[in-house]
Scaffold this motif. Structure first.
Motif, short mmCIF file in Angstrom:
data_model
loop_
_atom_site.label_atom_id
_atom_site.label_comp_id
_atom_site.label_asym_id
_atom_site.label_seq_id
_atom_site.Cartn_x
_atom_site.Cartn_y
_atom_site.Cartn_z
N CYS A 96 43.84 -12.86 49.35
CA CYS A 96 42.72 -12.74 50.30
C CYS A 96 41.37 -13.09 49.67
O CYS A 96 40.34 -13.00 50.33
CB CYS A 96 42.67 -11.33 50.88
SG CYS A 96 42.13 -10.09 49.70
N ALA A 97 41.37 -13.46 48.39
CA ALA A 97 40.15 -13.84 47.67
C ALA A 97 39.12 -12.72 47.54
O ALA A 97 37.94 -12.97 47.36
CB ALA A 97 39.50 -15.09 48.28
N MET A 98 39.56 -11.49 47.66
CA MET A 98 38.65 -10.37 47.41
C MET A 98 38.48 -10.22 45.89
O MET A 98 39.48 -10.23 45.17
CB MET A 98 39.24 -9.08 47.97
CG MET A 98 38.34 -7.89 47.75
SD MET A 98 39.09 -6.38 48.38
CE MET A 98 39.72 -5.66 46.88
N ALA A 147 42.78 -11.74 38.23
CA ALA A 147 43.33 -12.42 39.41
C ALA A 147 44.78 -11.99 39.68
O ALA A 147 45.71 -12.52 39.10
CB ALA A 147 43.25 -13.92 39.22
N GLN A 148 44.95 -10.96 40.52
CA GLN A 148 46.29 -10.51 40.92
C GLN A 148 46.30 -10.34 42.43
O GLN A 148 45.72 -11.15 43.12
CB GLN A 148 46.59 -9.20 40.22
CG GLN A 148 46.42 -9.29 38.72
CD GLN A 148 47.68 -8.99 37.98
OE1 GLN A 148 48.47 -8.18 38.40
NE2 GLN A 148 47.88 -9.64 36.87
N ILE A 149 46.98 -9.31 42.89
CA ILE A 149 47.02 -9.07 44.34
C ILE A 149 46.44 -7.69 44.64
O ILE A 149 46.80 -6.71 43.99
CB ILE A 149 48.46 -9.22 44.87
CG1 ILE A 149 48.91 -10.67 44.65
CG2 ILE A 149 48.54 -8.86 46.35
CD1 ILE A 149 50.34 -10.93 45.01
N CYS A 150 45.53 -7.62 45.62
CA CYS A 150 44.86 -6.34 45.90
C CYS A 150 45.79 -5.39 46.65
O CYS A 150 46.80 -5.80 47.22
CB CYS A 150 43.57 -6.57 46.67
SG CYS A 150 43.81 -6.95 48.42
N LEU A 162 49.03 -5.98 49.20
CA LEU A 162 50.36 -5.49 48.83
C LEU A 162 50.94 -4.70 50.00
O LEU A 162 52.13 -4.80 50.31
CB LEU A 162 50.28 -4.59 47.58
CG LEU A 162 50.14 -5.32 46.25
CD1 LEU A 162 49.91 -4.32 45.12
CD2 LEU A 162 51.37 -6.18 45.94
N GLN A 163 50.09 -3.94 50.68
CA GLN A 163 50.55 -3.13 51.81
C GLN A 163 50.81 -3.98 53.04
O GLN A 163 51.80 -3.80 53.74
CB GLN A 163 49.49 -2.10 52.14
CG GLN A 163 49.79 -0.76 51.51
CD GLN A 163 48.89 0.31 52.09
OE1 GLN A 163 47.73 0.04 52.39
NE2 GLN A 163 49.43 1.51 52.25
N HIS A 164 49.91 -4.89 53.32
CA HIS A 164 50.05 -5.76 54.50
C HIS A 164 49.89 -7.20 54.05
O HIS A 164 48.79 -7.76 54.16
CB HIS A 164 48.98 -5.44 55.54
CG HIS A 164 48.92 -4.00 55.92
ND1 HIS A 164 49.84 -3.41 56.76
CD2 HIS A 164 48.06 -3.01 55.56
CE1 HIS A 164 49.55 -2.12 56.89
NE2 HIS A 164 48.48 -1.87 56.17
N PRO A 165 50.97 -7.81 53.55
CA PRO A 165 50.83 -9.18 53.04
C PRO A 165 50.37 -10.15 54.14
O PRO A 165 50.94 -10.17 55.21
CB PRO A 165 52.25 -9.53 52.58
CG PRO A 165 52.96 -8.23 52.45
CD PRO A 165 52.33 -7.30 53.45
#
Ligand SMILES: [Zn+2]
Ligand SMILES: [Zn+2]
Length: 240
Positions: A56-58, A63-66, A70-73
């Motif tokens: 989501c570029a947050m 640089a991983q996954i927020c 993870l909860q709502h891909p």
């Protein structure tokens, strides 16, 4: 070539010639005599997004996954943005969109191409977020398409704006609250009866709530896209 494309090409060429004859001042600091819209120092000072969530570029520490993704891909597998949507970059995008400063399309496409060129795997095609025909008539050009066309050219990819259509006239997202934005873009897009390539990148200028690109990604996935990326020039981060 459509009349619109011919007109756009002619304007672009005459703009280039004009800038050669009369070099413009830097939009941000006023330094005279440039070939592009910004001087070197102002370009270097633009707020790069830095490490961010891959989905989501947050902005994140690395640089991983927020947690949210993870909860709502999200539908899009990969999302990248060049800059934080603040200060100087806001002025550049406003002047590009609302004051016909099309040299920013060249500038942003070049910056984006610089970031993406080292990648081994690139999408089969770029699809810009379309404007509704009424808004296109008001503005005269679609900023996302202007960037996508130049970027596709420089990365040697195809750009296929015809694969996504805006079928509802929606209010500008920037005038709405976070909650209203989701409702505003629902069912705003459709795909024509054409094959959608397996790996695509959706191109837009600014990603704010992410609802517009998410809605486009949903429609493109339903119509056959398998791997979807979202590439934008700037990411607004005030909602987090
Ligand atoms: Zn400057
Ligand atoms: Zn995320």
């Amino acid at each position: 070539m459509t009349v619109m494309a011919l007109f756009s090409a002619l304007t672009h060429q005459s703009g280039k010639l004009y800038r050669k004859l009369f070099p413009i001042p830097c939009l941000l600091c006023g330094l005279p005599g440039l070939q592009g819209p910004l001087c070197r120092a102002c370009t270097a000072e633009l707020p790069l997004l830095g490490p961010a969530c891959q989905r989501c570029a947050m902005p994140l520490e690395s640089a991983q996954i927020c947690g949210r993704c993870l909860q709502h891909p999200p539908v899009a597998e990969h999302c990248l943005s060049l800059y934080r949507y603040q200060a100087g970059i806001k002025r550049c995008i406003t002047s590009f969109k609302f004051h016909q400063q099309l040299q920013f399309a060249d500038f942003f496409a070049a910056q984006m191409s610089h970031l993406l060129a080292p990648r081994k795997q690139l999408p089969d095609c770029l699809i810009p977020i379309p404007l509704h025909p009424l808004r296109l008539r008001q503005r005269g050009f679609n900023q996302a398409q202007e960037i996508a066309r130049r970027l596709a050219n420089s990365l040697d990819l195809s750009c296929q704006p015809e694969l996504l259509q805006r079928i509802r006239y929606t209010r500008s997202q920037s005038q709405l609250s976070f909650k209203q934005r989701h409702h505003n873009v629902r069912q705003a897009f459709q795909c024509p009866d054409k094959a959608i390539p397996a790996h695509i990148a959706i191109i837009d200028d600014v990603m704010t709530s992410g609802h517009t690109t998410a809605e486009a990604a949903k429609v493109l996935q339903k119509n056959g896209a398998d791997t979807i990326e979202v590439w934008t020039i700037a990411r607004a981060i005030s909602h987090y």
